[in-house]
Scaffold this motif. Structure first.
Motif, PDB file in Angstrom:
ATOM      1  N   UNK A  12       0.849  -1.208   0.000  1.00  0.00           N
ATOM      2  CA  UNK A  12       0.000   0.000   0.000  1.00  0.00           C
ATOM      3  C   UNK A  12       0.882   1.255   0.000  1.00  0.00           C
ATOM      4  N   UNK A  13       2.187   1.072  -0.230  1.00  0.00           N
ATOM      5  CA  UNK A  13       3.158   2.160  -0.370  1.00  0.00           C
ATOM      6  C   UNK A  13       3.400   2.934   0.920  1.00  0.00           C
ATOM      7  N   UNK A  14       3.450   2.187   2.006  1.00  0.00           N
ATOM      8  CA  UNK A  14       3.786   2.778   3.294  1.00  0.00           C
ATOM      9  C   UNK A  14       5.155   2.266   3.723  1.00  0.00           C
ATOM     10  N   UNK A  15       5.866   3.088   4.458  1.00  0.00           N
ATOM     11  CA  UNK A  15       7.133   2.657   5.060  1.00  0.00           C
ATOM     12  C   UNK A  15       6.944   2.597   6.566  1.00  0.00           C
ATOM     13  N   UNK A  16       7.720   1.716   7.191  1.00  0.00           N
ATOM     14  CA  UNK A  16       7.640   1.532   8.637  1.00  0.00           C
ATOM     15  C   UNK A  16       9.071   1.459   9.164  1.00  0.00           C
ATOM     16  N   UNK A  26       4.825   6.096   7.548  1.00  0.00           N
ATOM     17  CA  UNK A  26       4.642   7.177   6.585  1.00  0.00           C
ATOM     18  C   UNK A  26       4.344   6.586   5.229  1.00  0.00           C
ATOM     19  N   UNK A  27       4.139   7.452   4.244  1.00  0.00           N
ATOM     20  CA  UNK A  27       3.979   6.944   2.885  1.00  0.00           C
ATOM     21  C   UNK A  27       5.280   7.201   2.132  1.00  0.00           C
ATOM     22  N   UNK A  28       5.548   6.358   1.159  1.00  0.00           N
ATOM     23  CA  UNK A  28       6.809   6.433   0.433  1.00  0.00           C
ATOM     24  C   UNK A  28       6.848   7.622  -0.522  1.00  0.00           C
ATOM     25  N   UNK A  29       8.049   7.934  -0.972  1.00  0.00           N
ATOM     26  CA  UNK A  29       8.221   8.981  -1.975  1.00  0.00           C
ATOM     27  C   UNK A  29       7.479   8.621  -3.261  1.00  0.00           C
ATOM     28  N   UNK A  30       7.454   7.332  -3.594  1.00  0.00           N
ATOM     29  CA  UNK A  30       6.726   6.869  -4.781  1.00  0.00           C
ATOM     30  C   UNK A  30       5.239   7.216  -4.653  1.00  0.00           C
ATOM     31  N   UNK A  31       4.657   6.909  -3.492  1.00  0.00           N
ATOM     32  CA  UNK A  31       3.235   7.201  -3.270  1.00  0.00           C
ATOM     33  C   UNK A  31       2.986   8.695  -3.261  1.00  0.00           C
ATOM     34  N   UNK A  32       3.855   9.442  -2.607  1.00  0.00           N
ATOM     35  CA  UNK A  32       3.689  10.900  -2.545  1.00  0.00           C
ATOM     36  C   UNK A  32       3.732  11.497  -3.951  1.00  0.00           C
TER      37      UNK A  32
END
Length: 125
Positions: A12-16, A26-32
């Motif tokens: 779901x393009x989140x980082x942990x 947070x959400x990744x740079x790709x998702x942003x």
């Protein structure tokens, strides 16, 4: 700069990021980048019990409205008020000042999440 290889990722393009029993999400740079300019962020209240895979918030951009999914189960211990006040931080600093929430998690909660190589393969596939 955050060591991107030390993070865990979801499809779901989140980082942990894990710090003992606390996971920062947070959400990744790709998702942003795919979202475009983020203009609104809604996060769960501190103390909320969340379940991995459930919807816990919303991110609205000039392009679309997206749901924020819990990457892990646990209790929300902190939210990033700076992002609520200035949603553009999600775009400007996705791996630093643009983090979204912190969750108290049990040992092993991050097992099964992707590493950086697997996430890059997902986004390039």
């Amino acid at each position: 700069m955050t060591d991107l290889n030390a993070l865990h990722y979801t499809d779901e393009h989140e980082w942990i990021a894990s710090d003992g029993g606390t996971a920062t999400v947070g959400i990744t740079d790709y998702a942003a980048d795919k979202l475009g300019d983020v203009v609104f962020v809604e996060l769960p209240a501190v103390g909320t019990e969340i379940t991995a895979g459930s919807v816990v918030g919303e991110i609205e951009s000039t392009k679309s409205v997206g749901e924020l999914y819990a990457p892990v189960s646990g209790t929300v211990v902190e939210i990033n008020d700076a992002v609520v006040d200035d949603p553009s931080l999600v775009n400007a600093e996705p791996f630093a000042g643009g983090w979204l929430l912190k969750v108290s998690v049990a040992a092993g909660a991050l097992d099964g999440l992707m590493d950086r190589d697997a996430y890059v393969a997902l986004t390039e596939g």
